[in-house]
Design a protein around this motif. Sequence first.
Motif, PDB file in Angstrom:
ATOM      1  N   VAL A 150      -8.838 -12.005   2.426  1.00 45.57           N
ATOM      2  CA  VAL A 150      -7.861 -12.487   3.394  1.00 45.57           C
ATOM      3  C   VAL A 150      -7.188 -13.705   2.785  1.00 45.57           C
ATOM      4  CG1 VAL A 150      -7.481 -13.435   5.697  1.00 45.57           C
ATOM      5  CG2 VAL A 150      -9.202 -11.657   5.357  1.00 45.57           C
ATOM      6  N   ARG A 151      -5.842 -13.661   2.727  1.00 42.42           N
ATOM      7  CA  ARG A 151      -5.094 -14.771   2.118  1.00 42.42           C
ATOM      8  C   ARG A 151      -4.056 -15.280   3.094  1.00 42.42           C
ATOM      9  NH1 ARG A 151      -3.940 -11.751  -3.663  1.00 42.42           N
ATOM     10  NH2 ARG A 151      -6.106 -11.713  -4.388  1.00 42.42           N
TER      11      ARG A 151
ATOM     12  N   ILE B  60      -2.163 -21.524  -0.894  1.00 47.53           N
ATOM     13  CA  ILE B  60      -1.283 -21.021  -1.940  1.00 47.53           C
ATOM     14  C   ILE B  60      -0.394 -19.954  -1.317  1.00 47.53           C
ATOM     15  CG2 ILE B  60      -1.174 -19.833  -4.156  1.00 47.53           C
ATOM     16  CD1 ILE B  60      -3.948 -20.928  -4.748  1.00 47.53           C
ATOM     17  N   ASP B  61       0.856 -19.975  -1.733  1.00 43.38           N
ATOM     18  CA  ASP B  61       1.757 -18.916  -1.279  1.00 43.38           C
ATOM     19  C   ASP B  61       1.147 -17.581  -1.680  1.00 43.38           C
ATOM     20  OD1 ASP B  61       3.741 -17.055  -0.855  1.00 43.38           O
ATOM     21  OD2 ASP B  61       5.357 -18.341  -1.579  1.00 43.38           O
ATOM     22  N   PRO B  62       0.841 -16.719  -0.716  1.00 45.51           N
ATOM     23  CA  PRO B  62       0.198 -15.454  -1.053  1.00 45.51           C
ATOM     24  C   PRO B  62       0.984 -14.623  -2.058  1.00 45.51           C
ATOM     25  CG  PRO B  62       0.055 -15.838   1.292  1.00 45.51           C
ATOM     26  CD  PRO B  62       0.955 -16.895   0.737  1.00 45.51           C
ATOM     27  N   LYS B  63       2.299 -14.748  -2.021  1.00 46.95           N
ATOM     28  CA  LYS B  63       3.099 -13.994  -2.991  1.00 46.95           C
ATOM     29  C   LYS B  63       2.822 -14.485  -4.406  1.00 46.95           C
ATOM     30  CE  LYS B  63       6.999 -12.797   0.015  1.00 46.95           C
ATOM     31  NZ  LYS B  63       8.450 -12.948   0.233  1.00 46.95           N
TER      32      LYS B  63
ATOM     33  N   GLU C  78      -0.717 -13.423  -5.260  1.00 46.24           N
ATOM     34  CA  GLU C  78      -0.777 -11.975  -5.477  1.00 46.24           C
ATOM     35  C   GLU C  78      -0.191 -11.606  -6.838  1.00 46.24           C
ATOM     36  OE1 GLU C  78       0.418  -7.876  -3.077  1.00 46.24           O
ATOM     37  OE2 GLU C  78       1.084  -9.819  -2.342  1.00 46.24           O
ATOM     38  N   ARG C  79       0.962 -12.213  -7.156  1.00 43.03           N
ATOM     39  CA  ARG C  79       1.567 -11.918  -8.452  1.00 43.03           C
ATOM     40  C   ARG C  79       0.695 -12.425  -9.593  1.00 43.03           C
ATOM     41  NH1 ARG C  79       4.035  -8.405 -11.536  1.00 43.03           N
ATOM     42  NH2 ARG C  79       5.373  -9.379 -13.134  1.00 43.03           N
ATOM     43  N   TYR C  80       0.069 -13.563  -9.386  1.00 42.62           N
ATOM     44  CA  TYR C  80      -0.817 -14.143 -10.390  1.00 42.62           C
ATOM     45  C   TYR C  80      -1.960 -13.175 -10.705  1.00 42.62           C
ATOM     46  CZ  TYR C  80      -4.060 -17.564 -12.488  1.00 42.62           C
ATOM     47  OH  TYR C  80      -4.939 -18.223 -13.335  1.00 42.62           O
ATOM     48  N   HIS C  81      -2.600 -12.665  -9.655  1.00 49.44           N
ATOM     49  CA  HIS C  81      -3.708 -11.735  -9.854  1.00 49.44           C
ATOM     50  C   HIS C  81      -3.213 -10.374 -10.359  1.00 49.44           C
ATOM     51  CE1 HIS C  81      -6.648 -14.476  -8.242  1.00 49.44           C
ATOM     52  NE2 HIS C  81      -5.969 -14.605  -7.100  1.00 49.44           N
TER      53      HIS C  81
END
Length: 546
Positions: free
Chosen positions: A392-393, A417-420, A423-426
């Motif tokens: 959950v983020r 952290i901005d989930p976007k 998410e892009r980082y991961h």
Amino acid sequence: RSCRVPVPTCCTYGRASRPSPAPRCRMYLKSYPAINGGKILHIEDVIFYLDKKKINDVAVDDIKKFVTLAGKQKNAEMLISNEEMIAENESLFITVDPQKLYAKVRLYPPSNKGLRLETEDIISLLEQQGVVHGILYENIALMQRLKLYCTDILVAKATMPVHGHDAQIHYNFNLDKTNKPAMDENGHVDFHRLDMIEPVEEGQLLATLEPADFGIPGIDITGHEIKPKTVKVLSLKHGKNIHLSEDELEMYSEVSGNVTCVDDTVFVSDCYEVPADVGPSTGDLEYSGSVNIKGNVLSGYTVKASGDIYVNGAVEGATLISGGKIVLNRGIQGKGKGMMQAEGDIISNFIESSNAYAGGKIVTDAILHSQVVAQDSVIVNGKRGIVTGGSVRSTVLIETKVAGSTMGTVTELEVGIDPKVSERYHEIEDIIADHSDEKEKLEQTLTLLLKRVKAKGKLEEEKLEQLKQSKARLQEIEAEDKKLSDEYEALEEELRNAKDVGKIIVHDKAYSSVKITISNIVKYLHSEVQHSSFVRDGADIRIRGL
């Protein structure tokens, strides 16, 4: 046309002036030859005339003899009475149509000393019969001039009404939407593609009214009005979200949505209602506006809406994509295939085995084994209030009663952290890891092929092509990894510099195996924590009691 007619005559020939008293004479029957194809004389003509003149003492046998004689001679003449009689003037018989649409006159000749009718006399006789309109003076004049005796002449004709027409409504949308499934070129039925929604844009012309033409009344020969045929009068009937032009002849939509017509009434809604399940009977739905689903959304089907999506029933392994919010009355059991994406909030009874992304916040009673991302907060604080399994983020807040489970289920909670960005980082991490595995296999292939070249001096055409493709793919991966690495470093820097914002609140228990991440700082729980909040404090995460 003229015909042979019975003519009462006097024994003295020649026209006489109007005498007073009228001269008396014996009565003859005299016939004239037919002209212009006139009909031959019939006994009925003579009897009719004598009857109208109330001359009843003429023997029928004498009339028959005269008619026979008239058929053989051009100017037959026969004495039928020695009794002295008053001279007969020219006369006529008027026939009025029962519908009063026309009147006809049958003219009979005068005796020798009888007088002819003047036009004024004929008009007066017509008026006495109530005939006052549509009189054909030219026909009367012709009848008099040509002495058209024993012939029905049209002397009055009604002015017929001009009939109008019914009102008509011309609809500018498809009234015959069907729900027949689309078929591919092989004849296979695609039940996901059903044509059930008639879309409409704001300002679109929906219908045009062609008003009823009431026609023009006519006038019968007695001067009374003849009404034209009754016509059907219509109006543009509509529900809300629609307006009419000033003259009420055009109908326009005030919103973008869908249009339907029920019992001649047009309805426009920016919310499309599905009365039952989304499934084989509806196919996938894509709608410019909101969608309200009364039933369930079955596994494998997709609902896309530029507005909100409301589901009264349950959602299975389906896909919901909303330009607004998503509201699920009974939640989603995704079975690993369910997906929700909303530009606004997601409100659901529960989220299980699904992916969910919200541009706003997510409010639910339970999140089970799902990947959940919210740009705003995630509130799991209902009756159960549990988050277990998955991740959950949220950018600012995750609030729940219970995190994890007694079974030690790995559960990830991440805020700050901005989930976007996260998410892009991961996502880049995963791509680079996949590239690494692929590069290792490609390098092994290249090594084997180069050894083969060294041993044999050449390669088969198939192996040579494999060698070329492997080298090309390696170069492609290296170029992609260079771009991904640059993006990864930029995202990593952004994560490092993330502000100390974001909080995780667990009102009841957080079990071990829960991973807490706040602004890129990670903390694993190795024991149960109760009634606590988690916040970032410098390079560490602090646990504070509630």
